[in-house]
Design a protein around this motif. Structure first.
Motif, short mmCIF file in Angstrom:
data_model
loop_
_atom_site.label_atom_id
_atom_site.label_comp_id
_atom_site.label_asym_id
_atom_site.label_seq_id
_atom_site.Cartn_x
_atom_site.Cartn_y
_atom_site.Cartn_z
N ALA A 1 -17.22 -2.91 -10.48
CA ALA A 1 -16.18 -3.64 -9.74
C ALA A 1 -14.81 -3.50 -10.41
O ALA A 1 -14.71 -3.31 -11.62
N PHE A 2 -13.78 -3.58 -9.59
CA PHE A 2 -12.37 -3.69 -10.01
C PHE A 2 -11.83 -2.45 -10.72
O PHE A 2 -10.69 -2.47 -11.19
N ASN A 3 -12.62 -1.39 -10.83
CA ASN A 3 -12.11 -0.20 -11.51
C ASN A 3 -10.95 0.43 -10.74
O ASN A 3 -10.04 0.99 -11.34
N ASP A 4 -10.97 0.33 -9.40
CA ASP A 4 -9.87 0.88 -8.62
C ASP A 4 -8.61 0.04 -8.77
O ASP A 4 -7.48 0.56 -8.82
N VAL A 5 -8.78 -1.29 -8.88
CA VAL A 5 -7.62 -2.17 -9.09
C VAL A 5 -6.99 -1.87 -10.45
O VAL A 5 -5.76 -1.73 -10.58
N ASP A 6 -7.83 -1.78 -11.46
CA ASP A 6 -7.35 -1.46 -12.81
C ASP A 6 -6.63 -0.11 -12.82
O ASP A 6 -5.56 0.03 -13.42
N PHE A 7 -7.21 0.87 -12.15
CA PHE A 7 -6.61 2.21 -12.08
C PHE A 7 -5.23 2.15 -11.42
O PHE A 7 -4.26 2.72 -11.92
N CYS A 8 -5.14 1.45 -10.30
CA CYS A 8 -3.86 1.35 -9.58
C CYS A 8 -2.80 0.64 -10.43
O CYS A 8 -1.62 1.01 -10.39
N LEU A 9 -3.21 -0.36 -11.18
CA LEU A 9 -2.25 -1.07 -12.03
C LEU A 9 -1.76 -0.18 -13.16
O LEU A 9 -0.59 -0.25 -13.55
N LYS A 10 -2.64 0.66 -13.69
CA LYS A 10 -2.20 1.62 -14.70
C LYS A 10 -1.19 2.60 -14.11
O LYS A 10 -0.20 2.96 -14.76
N VAL A 11 -1.44 3.02 -12.89
CA VAL A 11 -0.51 3.93 -12.21
C VAL A 11 0.82 3.21 -11.95
O VAL A 11 1.90 3.79 -12.17
N ARG A 12 0.75 1.96 -11.51
CA ARG A 12 1.98 1.19 -11.27
C ARG A 12 2.78 1.02 -12.54
O ARG A 12 4.02 1.11 -12.53
N ASP A 13 2.10 0.80 -13.66
CA ASP A 13 2.78 0.61 -14.94
C ASP A 13 3.49 1.87 -15.42
O ASP A 13 4.38 1.80 -16.26
N LYS A 14 3.08 3.00 -14.89
CA LYS A 14 3.74 4.27 -15.24
C LYS A 14 5.00 4.50 -14.39
O LYS A 14 5.69 5.51 -14.55
N GLY A 15 5.29 3.56 -13.50
CA GLY A 15 6.51 3.66 -12.71
C GLY A 15 6.34 4.19 -11.31
O GLY A 15 7.32 4.35 -10.57
N TYR A 16 5.09 4.46 -10.89
CA TYR A 16 4.84 4.95 -9.54
C TYR A 16 4.65 3.77 -8.59
O TYR A 16 4.22 2.69 -8.99
N ARG A 17 4.94 4.00 -7.31
CA ARG A 17 4.66 3.00 -6.28
C ARG A 17 3.35 3.36 -5.58
O ARG A 17 3.18 4.50 -5.13
N ASN A 18 2.45 2.41 -5.48
CA ASN A 18 1.24 2.60 -4.69
C ASN A 18 1.54 2.23 -3.25
O ASN A 18 2.35 1.33 -2.98
N ILE A 19 0.90 2.90 -2.32
CA ILE A 19 1.28 2.75 -0.92
C ILE A 19 0.04 2.67 -0.05
O ILE A 19 -1.01 3.25 -0.36
N TRP A 20 0.16 1.92 1.06
CA TRP A 20 -0.91 1.83 2.05
C TRP A 20 -0.34 2.26 3.39
O TRP A 20 0.79 1.91 3.75
N THR A 21 -1.10 3.05 4.13
CA THR A 21 -0.64 3.51 5.44
C THR A 21 -1.64 3.12 6.53
O THR A 21 -2.84 3.35 6.38
N PRO A 22 -1.15 2.57 7.63
CA PRO A 22 -2.03 2.26 8.76
C PRO A 22 -2.28 3.46 9.65
O PRO A 22 -2.99 3.35 10.65
N HIS A 23 -1.70 4.60 9.28
CA HIS A 23 -1.81 5.80 10.12
C HIS A 23 -2.92 6.73 9.65
O HIS A 23 -3.05 7.84 10.17
#
Length: 728
Positions: free
Chosen positions: A647-669
């Protein structure tokens, strides 16, 4: 059992037609429909089924039955509705009703009634259903021997309004006294090191005097006194407006008024008002709206706390002709991709005065979205850290007939103006972005350029056995996906099923499918970390084996987004098989660590302020269908294997990416089915429960306060549910 014909809803009070994805707008606290036909409703037992899509998260709806004594609370059937979720309940008509009224809400909101029907029941079956409901609620009690009257009374209690959620008036009573505490604010005002002059800019034209007076009074009543109100009247033909403005300018020297000799519309009039401004900052106020009493104090306070800030905005709500406040918009902090999708900032927006001068003020020809255009041009000049969101309701947007606040469809030209503003913004940046109009009024879709040559994408699918779902997943990708340049890498985690092993052999003969064996106990993080180095693609796609493609261009959309250099992880819109939402972005803090926003909402629901239809930034997205560049994956050193196996490995991964200065994004398309069980999540043995609890504790220790301060959510919204209800 027999099914009655569907009812027709005849609007009776506090209702009008709406737009923006909903059918109706309630304009007061007592919206009501009369139901037709009634001739088919004899006395007896019924199954009532109701489903409502709404801009409000929770609705305390009621069905009022008139037996000849009129409509009264004694004969009300309670219907505590959750936005988009069907509700079924047994009800009893003691005699043939003369009339039935349906009250969908106790608060102003937008909504659509998706279902309202009754099915006739036998008394025995009705009793069985009530006992089943009560047994589920109260497992230790026996209900089978109860008389029917007592059984019905106990059953009805199951549908009492939920005490764990608040209406907006209740939220105001509970939270605003602390936010707007006058004694505390007075003390803080005295301690401000800097007290900038704030110029409030306003254009008027034949404004209703009652609302204009309320608007100006809301500025005069500000607790922060270092302001000036700069008003340009755009050649009003109503003499009352001129008289009122002159009276106020004589009353307070901080009120500056100029009268234009020619009507030039909102942009030119606003620029005329700007010419009067001498302040350090400029705030925009519409001529019939109101500021909260301490709006300018919070602006000044934020400027002191963040001296670099050049653009500020706050939360807002709507206010009707009677002064009733409703439909609060609790916004995210600066959300660049959401802003590219629509103007979520709106009110109350305040600008560094030199910034407005630098971009040249308002542009003519964009009336209706002149504010959106102005903010876009300002955003192009400043950094993300120079934009501040104040999470308090500082602005009350007047909702009267003809206003955009009441219905975005009232002014169709606003969508056209916003469309042009966004097109011009991207032209000025020299980024070849195609802008399209969105599904809803005043919303947009940006089509980012596809890299050339097409990047190669490696789709990793961990699996163990599961022949049917795996085959469905792979075949849907192969037969429906329009993006051509990809491979599928199946990560076989100790499969023993002969049927699945045979399938591995068969698909291994395809040019773009490989099967890699991971012969260790299940560890989601370790499996993907094992697979990524063996991929050929510059883009990694993490795909669950129970995913099924809906939109053929899903991968095209996600590749376009993930190829942007400032974007980290890209998430898709995932549905349960019944077309309810499974994933529309991940919000931190919900349930202790993180939760999926809009979970269980229907596919037609626009979501919280249209967010189910709009591309936007999130702190995290689910790895059930996620794209990330391989270079970014390697930069953050992949998934956490030791502490987050399941559990939560994807959340942890995304937060590490966010901390590197990238924006995570969600698309409804990018739409896919996720054939995850609706009841999935239960840990069914002590070992799994202990592992899950350890993963929770690890996330809390590692990320601390970041789990409860998600910049893409709001502190005014709940962390107990995934439905954007108010914080209790």
């Amino acid at each position: 059992m027999s099914v009655n014909p569907k009812f027709r809803l005849l609007p009776k009070s506090d209702l009008q037609e709406a737009s923006g994805g909903f059918d109706w707008q309630s304009t007061g606290e007592d919206p009501a429909f009369k139901l037709k036909p009634m001739a088919y409703q004899p006395k007896g037992w019924y199954m009532l089924e109701v489903q409502v899509e709404s801009s409000a998260t929770r609705l305390n709806s009621k069905l009022y039955v008139d037996y000849g004594e009129g409509i009264n609370e004694a004969n009300a059937i309670l219907l505590p509705l959750t936005n988009g979720k069907p509700l079924k309940r047994v009800c009893y008509f003691s005699q043939r009703p003369l009339a039935i009224h349906f009250d969908p809400s106790e608060q102003p909101c937008s909504f659509s009634v998706k279902q309202l029907k009754m099915t006739r029941l036998t008394s025995a079956y009705a009793r069985k259903l009530m006992i089943k409901k009560l047994t589920t609620r109260h497992t230790t009690d026996s209900h089978s021997g109860l008389a029917v009257t007592e059984l019905l009374e106990r059953y009805n209690h199951c549908f009492s309004p939920c005490k764990a959620t608040l209406t907006y008036p209740q939220w105001q009573q509970r939270h605003e006294p602390a936010v707007f505490d006058k004694r505390k604010i007075t003390n803080e005002l005295e301690q401000l090191n800097r007290k900038p002059l704030i110029s409030i800019v306003m254009a008027t034209y034949n404004t209703e005097p009652l609302f204009l007076k309320a608007c100006i009074d809301s500025v005069l009543e500000q607790s922060y006194c270092h302001w000036e109100l700069c008003i340009a009247d755009d050649c009003s033909t109503d003499e009352q407006v001129r008289t009122l403005l002159n009276e106020y300018s004589e009353k307070d020297t901080r009120i500056k008024v100029t009268f234009r000799s020619v009507n030039g519309h909102i942009s030119k009039a606003s620029n005329t008002a700007l010419e009067l401004a001498t302040g350090d900052y400029v705030g925009l106020l519409d001529h019939d709206d109101c500021l909260a009493e301490h709006a300018l104090f919070y602006i000044a306070k934020t400027i002191n706390e963040r001296p670099q800030v050049r653009l500020l905005y706050s939360d807002e709500d709507k206010i009707d002709e009677k002064g009733v406040r409703y439909e609060p918009h609790f916004k995210t902090d600066w959300n660049r991709d959401l802003f590219y999708s629509h103007n979520y900032i709106t009110h109350f927006s305040v600008f560094d005065a030199t910034l407005i001068k630098e971009v040249g003020g308002f542009r003519s020809g964009l009336e209706g979205s002149q504010d959106y255009d102005l903010i876009l041009r300002c955003v192009a000049k400043i950094g993300n850290d120079q934009i501040a969101h104040i999470p308090h309701i500082l602005y009350h947007w007047r909702a009267i007939k003809g206003s955009t606040a009441l219905s975005s469809g009232e002014k169709n030209y606003t969508t056209e103006a916003g469309y042009k503003a966004l097109q011009d913004f991207f032209k000025a940046t020299y980024i070849p972005v195609e802008v399209r109009k969105g599904q809803l009024a005043n919303t947009y879709r940006t089509i980012w350029p596809m890299p050339k040559p097409l990047p190669f994408v490696s789709l990793l699918i961990p699996t163990r056995d599961g022949y049917e779902i795996l085959k469905q997943c792979i075949e849907s990708i192969r037969t429906k996906t329009t993006y051509p340049n990809y491979e599928i890498v199946v990560l076989n985690n100790q499969t023993t099923c002969d049927k699945t092993l045979d399938y591995f052999e068969r698909i291994s003969s395809y040019n773009n499918i490989r099967v890699l064996n991971y012969d260790f106990p299940f560890n989601y993080s370790a499996i993907n970390n094992f697979g990524v180095p063996q991929t050929k693609g510059s883009i990694i796609g993490l795909i669950n084996n129970d995913i099924e493609v809906i939109s053929p261009d899903w991968l095209d959309e996600m590749v376009r987004q993930v190829s942007r250099p400032d974007i980290g992880c890209v998430g898709a819109k995932l549905y349960y098989p019944d077309n309810r939402i499974q994933h529309a972005g991940v919000t931190l803090g919900i349930g202790g660590v993180a939760g999926h926003t809009h979970k269980y909402f229907s596919d037609v629901n626009p979501g919280y302020f249209s967010r189910l239809k709009l591309v936007q930034n999130f702190s995290a997205v689910t790895a059930a269908a996620m794209l990330v560049r391989k270079s970014v994956f390697e930069e953050v050193e992949g998934f956490e294997e030791k502490h987050l196996k399941v559990a939560f490995n994807d959340v942890d991964f995304c937060l590490k990416v966010r901390d590197k200065g990238y924006r995570n994004i969600w698309t409804p398309h990018a739409c896919l089915y996720h054939h995850e069980s609706l009841s999935r999540g239960a840990e069914d043995n002590p070992e799994k429960q202990a592992r899950f609890q350890n993963e929770i504790e690890y996330m809390k220790q590692k990320w601390g306060d970041k789990l409860t301060t998600d910049p893409y959510y709001s502190p005014n919204l709940t962390l107990n549910h995934e439905d954007f209800s108010y914080n209790v």
